[in-house]
Design a protein around this motif. Structure first.
Motif, mmCIF file in Angstrom:
data_model
loop_
_atom_site.group_PDB
_atom_site.id
_atom_site.type_symbol
_atom_site.label_atom_id
_atom_site.label_comp_id
_atom_site.label_asym_id
_atom_site.label_seq_id
_atom_site.Cartn_x
_atom_site.Cartn_y
_atom_site.Cartn_z
ATOM 1 N N LEU A 80 72.944 43.297 -4.099
ATOM 2 C CA LEU A 80 73.550 42.926 -5.371
ATOM 3 C C LEU A 80 73.913 44.197 -6.132
ATOM 4 C CD1 LEU A 80 74.171 40.415 -7.018
ATOM 5 C CD2 LEU A 80 71.978 40.670 -8.120
ATOM 6 N N ARG A 81 75.145 44.241 -6.648
ATOM 7 C CA ARG A 81 75.566 45.410 -7.416
ATOM 8 C C ARG A 81 74.637 45.623 -8.586
ATOM 9 N NH1 ARG A 81 81.378 44.269 -9.141
ATOM 10 N NH2 ARG A 81 81.475 42.694 -7.531
ATOM 11 N N ALA A 82 74.370 46.899 -8.928
ATOM 12 C CA ALA A 82 73.426 47.183 -10.004
ATOM 13 C C ALA A 82 73.915 46.666 -11.341
ATOM 14 C CB ALA A 82 73.215 48.699 -10.095
ATOM 15 N N SER A 83 75.249 46.513 -11.490
ATOM 16 C CA SER A 83 75.752 46.067 -12.790
ATOM 17 C C SER A 83 75.572 44.575 -12.998
ATOM 18 C CB SER A 83 77.237 46.425 -12.905
ATOM 19 O OG SER A 83 77.933 45.940 -11.787
ATOM 20 N N ILE A 84 75.174 43.845 -11.947
ATOM 21 C CA ILE A 84 75.044 42.385 -12.075
ATOM 22 C C ILE A 84 73.569 42.027 -12.200
ATOM 23 C CG2 ILE A 84 75.553 40.180 -11.030
ATOM 24 C CD1 ILE A 84 77.796 41.395 -9.547
ATOM 25 N N THR A 85 73.155 41.616 -13.408
ATOM 26 C CA THR A 85 71.779 41.172 -13.637
ATOM 27 C C THR A 85 71.838 39.774 -14.233
ATOM 28 O OG1 THR A 85 71.762 42.032 -15.883
ATOM 29 C CG2 THR A 85 71.061 43.521 -14.141
ATOM 30 N N PRO A 86 70.743 38.999 -14.146
ATOM 31 C CA PRO A 86 70.804 37.634 -14.689
ATOM 32 C C PRO A 86 71.215 37.649 -16.151
ATOM 33 C CG PRO A 86 68.839 37.901 -13.395
ATOM 34 C CD PRO A 86 69.469 39.245 -13.467
ATOM 35 N N GLY A 87 72.252 36.859 -16.483
ATOM 36 C CA GLY A 87 72.742 36.820 -17.845
ATOM 37 C C GLY A 87 74.008 37.618 -18.058
ATOM 38 N N THR A 88 74.452 38.338 -17.007
ATOM 39 C CA THR A 88 75.681 39.117 -17.160
ATOM 40 C C THR A 88 76.880 38.182 -17.221
ATOM 41 O OG1 THR A 88 74.642 40.715 -15.710
ATOM 42 C CG2 THR A 88 76.946 41.053 -16.210
ATOM 43 N N VAL A 89 77.871 38.558 -18.058
ATOM 44 C CA VAL A 89 79.127 37.809 -18.065
ATOM 45 C C VAL A 89 80.007 38.385 -16.960
ATOM 46 C CG1 VAL A 89 81.210 37.332 -19.367
ATOM 47 C CG2 VAL A 89 79.012 37.289 -20.509
ATOM 48 N N LEU A 90 80.490 37.494 -16.057
ATOM 49 C CA LEU A 90 81.335 37.940 -14.959
ATOM 50 C C LEU A 90 82.736 37.402 -15.166
ATOM 51 C CD1 LEU A 90 79.003 36.940 -12.003
ATOM 52 C CD2 LEU A 90 79.105 39.150 -13.104
ATOM 53 N N ILE A 91 83.729 38.113 -14.617
ATOM 54 C CA ILE A 91 85.101 37.613 -14.655
ATOM 55 C C ILE A 91 85.450 37.207 -13.230
ATOM 56 C CG2 ILE A 91 87.491 38.182 -15.138
ATOM 57 C CD1 ILE A 91 86.541 40.269 -17.050
ATOM 58 N N LEU A 92 85.815 35.926 -13.027
ATOM 59 C CA LEU A 92 86.164 35.454 -11.693
ATOM 60 C C LEU A 92 87.585 35.886 -11.372
ATOM 61 C CD1 LEU A 92 84.678 31.881 -11.856
ATOM 62 C CD2 LEU A 92 83.637 33.951 -11.022
ATOM 63 N N LEU A 93 87.784 36.381 -10.162
ATOM 64 C CA LEU A 93 89.080 36.956 -9.835
ATOM 65 C C LEU A 93 89.932 36.085 -8.940
ATOM 66 C CD1 LEU A 93 87.967 40.587 -9.202
ATOM 67 C CD2 LEU A 93 89.190 39.696 -11.142
ATOM 68 N N ALA A 94 89.375 35.018 -8.370
ATOM 69 C CA ALA A 94 90.152 34.233 -7.438
ATOM 70 C C ALA A 94 89.670 32.801 -7.478
ATOM 71 C CB ALA A 94 89.984 34.791 -6.025
ATOM 72 N N GLY A 95 90.501 31.925 -6.962
ATOM 73 C CA GLY A 95 90.091 30.535 -6.873
ATOM 74 C C GLY A 95 90.582 29.734 -8.061
ATOM 75 N N ARG A 96 90.081 28.523 -8.164
ATOM 76 C CA ARG A 96 90.527 27.584 -9.189
ATOM 77 C C ARG A 96 90.255 28.119 -10.585
ATOM 78 N NH1 ARG A 96 88.089 21.959 -10.501
ATOM 79 N NH2 ARG A 96 89.553 21.450 -12.136
ATOM 80 N N PHE A 97 89.169 28.894 -10.745
ATOM 81 C CA PHE A 97 88.765 29.349 -12.069
ATOM 82 C C PHE A 97 89.093 30.823 -12.274
ATOM 83 C CE2 PHE A 97 86.957 25.420 -13.065
ATOM 84 C CZ PHE A 97 86.310 24.938 -11.946
ATOM 85 N N MET A 98 90.197 31.254 -11.666
ATOM 86 C CA MET A 98 90.615 32.645 -11.750
ATOM 87 C C MET A 98 90.765 33.100 -13.193
ATOM 88 S SD MET A 98 93.846 34.081 -9.680
ATOM 89 C CE MET A 98 94.663 32.530 -9.792
ATOM 90 N N GLY A 99 90.135 34.207 -13.570
ATOM 91 C CA GLY A 99 90.273 34.728 -14.920
ATOM 92 C C GLY A 99 89.220 34.221 -15.876
ATOM 93 N N LYS A 100 88.441 33.227 -15.465
ATOM 94 C CA LYS A 100 87.452 32.676 -16.393
ATOM 95 C C LYS A 100 86.276 33.612 -16.513
ATOM 96 C CE LYS A 100 88.714 28.168 -16.971
ATOM 97 N NZ LYS A 100 89.064 27.538 -18.193
ATOM 98 N N ARG A 101 85.726 33.659 -17.747
ATOM 99 C CA ARG A 101 84.535 34.472 -17.954
ATOM 100 C C ARG A 101 83.330 33.537 -17.875
ATOM 101 N NH1 ARG A 101 88.351 36.521 -22.200
ATOM 102 N NH2 ARG A 101 88.902 38.624 -21.548
ATOM 103 N N VAL A 102 82.331 33.951 -17.126
ATOM 104 C CA VAL A 102 81.319 33.027 -16.651
ATOM 105 C C VAL A 102 79.958 33.737 -16.689
ATOM 106 C CG1 VAL A 102 80.717 32.838 -14.228
ATOM 107 C CG2 VAL A 102 82.393 31.278 -15.234
ATOM 108 N N VAL A 103 78.865 32.958 -16.819
ATOM 109 C CA VAL A 103 77.542 33.578 -16.927
ATOM 110 C C VAL A 103 76.856 33.574 -15.567
ATOM 111 C CG1 VAL A 103 75.287 33.413 -18.024
ATOM 112 C CG2 VAL A 103 77.329 32.851 -19.311
#
Lengths: 136, 232
Positions: B85-108
């Protein structure tokens, strides 16, 4: 138009290329036609080509090649840091740095703030336009 | 093979140089206590008779021999490593989805599953992204974190997301007859799970100014934005 900023001992310059990019340095001696001996409180004194420097308006009063201690005292006396940060050039650089370091969330909040501000401005403008139109 | 020890033995014979031990054979015999083992068993080294093997059924001659010799593929004992797991990703991080149906969505981000995929939720009420698995490579991690302490994600694992297997009916003639029964609706249990996970998340999100609107908005690159210079 004559030159206003001269290369002289004590001239403060901004480094615009290389490892020390963005730092403020003081010219403490001139080596030859192209190079200067340059010093700053947090770096080892060394030579730099003039092409790597952009002269600023600030000068300080130092003897040729001063000791680090004298240099630092002279910089404090001339208040180089505050003069730089209050100058319009210095302020622009600070803003650029702040903008570059913005988070994705910060950029979103900035967008909301811009929209809010322009909304207020447009309201005032509409008010003024209405007054003007009614008075004609 | 003899039974394995619980802790591997540290060798009692330190190396002077690689290949040369400090103690001689006779000294090592004494150090290992082989004299004591022999004394315990009356001057002889204990010997274990081989266990009686179960009778092996006699091999039958095969019915078929291939014309040419068939090559056996080489043995492959490779076990893929668990996804890092990348060091920048910890539980509670906001991620930006880059592909798929929810492309561009900001997600927890909630947790990493054993398959290596990331468990993620919208929350559903805010941006329509349900509890979902997403691959780390299709995600940008921002530095914004949400307080995730009130959420219990213990019971979600890869099996929860497995597709339901439809029973296939034998009979080719029924192709054009009955189409699939209904659209598959989401079972109520999954909806309850979504609500349970999102409840405390939404509370902590509403505690931060503008965060709800931030998660509801999609990310997009605008003119002048250089991704390699952006700080996320």
């Amino acid at each position: 138009m004559p030159f206003k900023r001269y290369v002289e001992i004590g001239r403060v310059a901004l480094v615009n290329y290389g490892k020390d990019y963005g730092k403020l340095v003081v010219i403490v001696d001139v080596v030859d036609q192209n190079r200067a001996l340059v010093d700053a409180p947090d770096m080892v004194r060394g030579q730099m080509n003039f092409k790597r420097l952009t002269l600023t308006d600030i000068t300080i009063d130092i003897p040729r090649v001063p000791k680090k201690k004298t240099l630092i005292e002279a910089m404090e006396k001339a208040d180089v840091k505050n003069k730089w940060e209050s100058s319009s050039w210095g302020r622009k650089l600070i803003v650029q740095k702040r903008r570059a370091s913005l988070n994705d969330f910060d950029r979103f909040k900035l967008m909301l703030a811009k929209i809010k501000r322009s909304g207020v401005i447009k309201q005032e403008l509409a008010k003024l336009k209405k007054e003007n139109a009614s008075s004609i | 093979m003899a039974a394995k020890r619980k802790t591997p033995v540290k060798t009692r014979n330190p190396d002077l140089i690689r290949g040369v031990g400090k103690y001689s054979r006779s000294k090592m015999y004494h150090k290992r206590g082989l004299w004591a083992i022999k004394a315990k068993h009356g001057g002889v080294f204990p010997r274990h008779d081989p266990k009686p093997k179960a009778p092996v059924a006699p091999e039958k001659a095969p019915k078929f021999y291939p014309a040419e010799d068939v090559k056996k593929p080489l043995l492959n004992k490779r076990k893929p490593k668990p996804t890092k797991l990348r060091a920048s990703i910890t539980p509670g991080t906001v991620l930006i989805l880059l592909a798929g149906r929810f492309m561009g969505k900001r997600v927890v981000f909630l947790k990493q599953l054993t398959s290596g995929l990331l468990l993620v939720t919208g929350p559903f009420k805010i941006n329509g992204v349900p509890l979902r698995r997403v691959n780390q490579s299709y995600v940008i991690a921002t530095s914004t974190k949400v307080d995730i302490s009130g959420v219990n994600v213990e019971k979600y694992d890869d099996k929860y997301f497995a597709k339901e297997v439809e029973k296939k009916k034998k009979g080719g003639g029924e192709f054009f007859e009955a189409e699939k029964e209904d659209k598959k609706t989401l079972p109520d249990e999954k909806k309850e799970n979504q609500k349970a996970v999102d409840a405390s998340l939404i509370k902590s999100i509403e505690g931060v100014a503008d965060l709800k609107a931030y998660l509801a908005a999609r990310f997009s690159l605008k003119s002048g934005m250089k991704p390699h210079e952006l700080v996320f």
